[in-house]
Design a protein around this motif. Structure first.
Motif, PDB file in Angstrom:
ATOM      1  N   VAL A  21       7.708  40.944  80.561  1.00  0.00           N
ATOM      2  CA  VAL A  21       7.221  41.936  81.517  1.00  0.00           C
ATOM      3  C   VAL A  21       8.191  42.057  82.691  1.00  0.00           C
ATOM      4  O   VAL A  21       8.532  43.162  83.114  1.00  0.00           O
ATOM      5  CB  VAL A  21       5.796  41.575  82.018  1.00  0.00           C
ATOM      6  CG1 VAL A  21       5.406  42.419  83.223  1.00  0.00           C
ATOM      7  CG2 VAL A  21       4.783  41.744  80.912  1.00  0.00           C
ATOM      8  N   MET A  25      10.128  45.460  83.590  1.00  0.00           N
ATOM      9  CA  MET A  25       9.928  46.083  84.894  1.00  0.00           C
ATOM     10  C   MET A  25      11.237  46.141  85.679  1.00  0.00           C
ATOM     11  O   MET A  25      11.483  47.100  86.416  1.00  0.00           O
ATOM     12  CB  MET A  25       8.857  45.342  85.702  1.00  0.00           C
ATOM     13  CG  MET A  25       7.462  45.489  85.145  1.00  0.00           C
ATOM     14  SD  MET A  25       6.838  47.183  85.228  1.00  0.00           S
ATOM     15  CE  MET A  25       6.848  47.638  83.506  1.00  0.00           C
ATOM     16  N   LYS A  30      10.668  48.515  88.779  1.00  0.00           N
ATOM     17  CA  LYS A  30       9.290  48.413  89.258  1.00  0.00           C
ATOM     18  C   LYS A  30       8.867  46.959  89.439  1.00  0.00           C
ATOM     19  O   LYS A  30       9.331  46.065  88.730  1.00  0.00           O
ATOM     20  CB  LYS A  30       8.330  49.071  88.260  1.00  0.00           C
ATOM     21  CG  LYS A  30       8.537  50.553  88.099  1.00  0.00           C
ATOM     22  CD  LYS A  30       7.551  51.112  87.116  1.00  0.00           C
ATOM     23  CE  LYS A  30       7.710  52.618  86.959  1.00  0.00           C
ATOM     24  NZ  LYS A  30       6.703  53.154  86.029  1.00  0.00           N
ATOM     25  N   ARG A  35       3.121  46.741  88.542  1.00  0.00           N
ATOM     26  CA  ARG A  35       3.701  47.719  87.621  1.00  0.00           C
ATOM     27  C   ARG A  35       4.209  48.963  88.341  1.00  0.00           C
ATOM     28  O   ARG A  35       4.156  50.073  87.841  1.00  0.00           O
ATOM     29  CB  ARG A  35       2.707  48.128  86.535  1.00  0.00           C
ATOM     30  CG  ARG A  35       2.086  47.013  85.723  1.00  0.00           C
ATOM     31  CD  ARG A  35       3.137  46.318  84.872  1.00  0.00           C
ATOM     32  NE  ARG A  35       2.584  45.630  83.710  1.00  0.00           N
ATOM     33  CZ  ARG A  35       2.219  44.357  83.690  1.00  0.00           C
ATOM     34  NH1 ARG A  35       2.322  43.637  84.771  1.00  0.00           N
ATOM     35  NH2 ARG A  35       1.757  43.798  82.590  1.00  0.00           N
TER      36      ARG A  35
END
Length: 77
Positions: A21, A25, A30, A35
């Motif tokens: 993740v 991201m 981000k 998120r």
């Protein structure tokens, strides 16, 4: 001891998922915690209908940017 192996396996899976993740991201610029939204919400609406409390994301201080999230991570580690 078999249970310990299962717990270790789960812990490793969870860590690798989190790292993916973060990588995803980062490529999008981000914050991994929100998120990229810049805020998080409480789940109070489960207990109080039609009520959601929104808070600035503590990871990026509400900006939604990976750069800000990364700076915060470096400060705390």
């Amino acid at each position: 001891m078999e249970n310990l192996g299962i717990l270790n396996g789960f812990s490793q899976w969870k860590q690798s998922r989190y790292e993916k993740v973060v990588t995803d991201m980062e490529s999008l610029g981000k914050c991994p915690d929100c998120r990229g939204k810049g805020f998080t919400s409480s789940y109070s609406s489960v207990y109080i209908p039609n009520f959601d409390a929104f808070f600035d994301c503590p990871g990026c201080n509400g900006t939604g940017n990976f750069t800000d999230w990364n700076l915060n991570q470096q400060q705390f580690h």
